[in-house]
Design a protein around this motif. Structure first.
Motif, short mmCIF file in Angstrom:
data_model
loop_
_atom_site.label_atom_id
_atom_site.label_comp_id
_atom_site.label_asym_id
_atom_site.label_seq_id
_atom_site.Cartn_x
_atom_site.Cartn_y
_atom_site.Cartn_z
N ARG A 38 0.81 -1.21 0.00
CA ARG A 38 0.00 0.00 0.00
C ARG A 38 0.86 1.27 0.00
O ARG A 38 0.54 2.25 -0.68
CB ARG A 38 -0.90 0.04 1.24
CG ARG A 38 -1.85 -1.15 1.38
CD ARG A 38 -3.04 -1.03 0.45
NE ARG A 38 -3.64 0.27 0.47
CZ ARG A 38 -4.51 0.69 1.40
NH1 ARG A 38 -4.87 -0.12 2.37
NH2 ARG A 38 -5.03 1.89 1.32
N CYS A 39 1.94 1.26 0.80
CA CYS A 39 2.69 2.51 0.99
C CYS A 39 4.20 2.35 0.79
O CYS A 39 4.92 3.35 0.83
CB CYS A 39 2.43 3.05 2.39
SG CYS A 39 3.20 2.07 3.67
N GLY A 40 4.68 1.12 0.58
CA GLY A 40 6.12 0.93 0.36
C GLY A 40 6.94 0.89 1.63
O GLY A 40 8.16 0.73 1.58
N ALA A 61 5.04 -1.40 10.44
CA ALA A 61 5.17 -0.15 11.18
C ALA A 61 4.27 0.94 10.58
O ALA A 61 3.83 1.85 11.29
CB ALA A 61 6.63 0.31 11.18
N CYS A 62 3.96 0.85 9.29
CA CYS A 62 3.12 1.86 8.63
C CYS A 62 1.67 1.77 9.08
O CYS A 62 0.88 2.68 8.83
CB CYS A 62 3.20 1.69 7.12
SG CYS A 62 2.66 0.06 6.57
N GLY A 63 1.28 0.64 9.70
CA GLY A 63 -0.08 0.50 10.18
C GLY A 63 -1.01 -0.24 9.22
O GLY A 63 -2.12 -0.59 9.61
N HIS A 64 -0.56 -0.49 8.00
CA HIS A 64 -1.41 -1.23 7.06
C HIS A 64 -1.47 -2.70 7.45
O HIS A 64 -0.44 -3.34 7.64
CB HIS A 64 -0.88 -1.08 5.63
CG HIS A 64 -1.09 0.28 5.07
ND1 HIS A 64 -0.06 1.05 4.55
CD2 HIS A 64 -2.22 1.03 4.96
CE1 HIS A 64 -0.55 2.22 4.15
NE2 HIS A 64 -1.85 2.23 4.39
N VAL A 65 -2.70 -3.18 7.59
CA VAL A 65 -2.92 -4.58 7.99
C VAL A 65 -3.07 -5.43 6.73
O VAL A 65 -3.78 -5.03 5.80
CB VAL A 65 -4.17 -4.69 8.88
CG1 VAL A 65 -4.45 -6.14 9.24
CG2 VAL A 65 -3.99 -3.85 10.14
ZN LIG Z 1 1.88 0.40 4.49
#
Ligand SMILES: [Zn+2]
Ligand SMILES: [Zn+2]
Length: 291
Positions: free
Chosen positions: A119-121, A147-151
């Protein structure tokens, strides 16, 4: 995030925040195109036209896919001890519950996927074993938190892995044809390692080069294992065991034909009289310089 040509990014606070937490990756910016993101990532490491990241080499950066474009992630690495290198891929044990709507039971599948959140790299989390009981059996899979929070869902990770395997298999088939044309395996000093790998790849479908390197190391071919790991990293984690075998065969052939070096080392005398001995990049041999 603002898009377009007038992308304005305040690097100073990002650089300061990264500096405050050495070794921790931070999202610096999202660029509209892969080219602009990759160019920015390169410039961060060299502190080129981005003075916030001075001196050159104090920060490390990479570009990766993001929902809104190409993300650039940075971290501060100056000082000792050296920070852990960024992994080229992640390996997780995941649940495979099949694709039909009814209950099909569960199967544990080990997958090797990108080291970044799709999602965010941002960096994917470390695998943590999770034991569970279902339908009379015990299973162990991995859980991880990014760590980015994407599950992440197991089904998405499985799909990512299957897509990568399919791409590898296409490349693999191409390489298998090439190997067949090359005739019986003669891989010089790596002949035994190559035979081992081809036998293993014939047994286990979709054997990854990472497993191949572990296998070679276990069987006493530690130098060949290190060369495979090195190449795996250079190919961003995308290499099958068969491709590893071909790579070793190619490397052996390159070594045999190399005229640039003396048994893996390039020795010469400088104008000031000093003797220099460099490792030959074509041969990639592990040798010690002559005393
Ligand atoms: Zn992410
Ligand atoms: Zn050489």
């Amino acid at each position: 995030m603002k898009r377009g040509h007038n992308l304005y990014i305040k690097h100073a606070p990002i650089a300061a925040a990264a500096r405050a937490e050495r070794g921790v990756w931070r999202l610096a910016a999202v660029y509209p195109s892969p080219q602009s993101g990759q160019s920015a990532a390169r410039r961060v490491g060299r502190a080129e036209r981005v003075p916030s990241y001075e001196p050159a080499g104090a920060y490390e950066a990479y570009a990766a896919m993001h929902d809104d474009g190409t993300a650039v992630w940075v971290r501060y690495i100056a000082g000792a001890p050296a920070v852990e290198p960024r992994p080229s891929s992640m390996t997780y044990r995941v649940c495979d519950r099949g694709t039909s709507s009814g209950y099909q039971g569960v199967r544990v599948v080990t997958v090797t996927v990108a080291a970044e959140c799709p999602r965010c790299g941002g960096p994917r989390g470390e695998a943590k074993p999770h034991r569970f009981h279902e339908d009379g059996d015990w299973y162990v899979v991995d859980r991880w938190s990014n760590a980015c929070g994407h599950v992440e869902q197991y089904t998405d990770v499985l799909a990512e892995w299957r897509k990568a395997v399919a791409e590898l298999e296409i490349a693999d088939r191409r390489d298998a044809i090439r190997a067949m044309r090359a005739g019986p395996a003669d891989a010089g000093e790596y002949t035994e390692a190559v035979l081992l790998l081809n036998a293993a790849a014939a047994q286990i479908k979709s054997l990854h080069a990472r497993q191949a390197a572990l296998f070679l190391d276990m069987r006493g071919h530690s130098e060949a294992a290190r060369r495979v790991q090195e190449e795996l990293k250079a190919r961003d984690g995308r290499m099958s065991a068969r491709q590893a075998a071909l790579f070793l065969a190619d490397l052996a052939a390159t070594r045999a034909a190399c005229t640039r070096c003396d048994n893996g080392r390039i020795n010469y005398q400088c104008r000031d009289g000093e003797f220099i001995s460099l490792r030959c990049k074509a041969c990639r041999k592990e040798t010690v310089p002559n005393a």
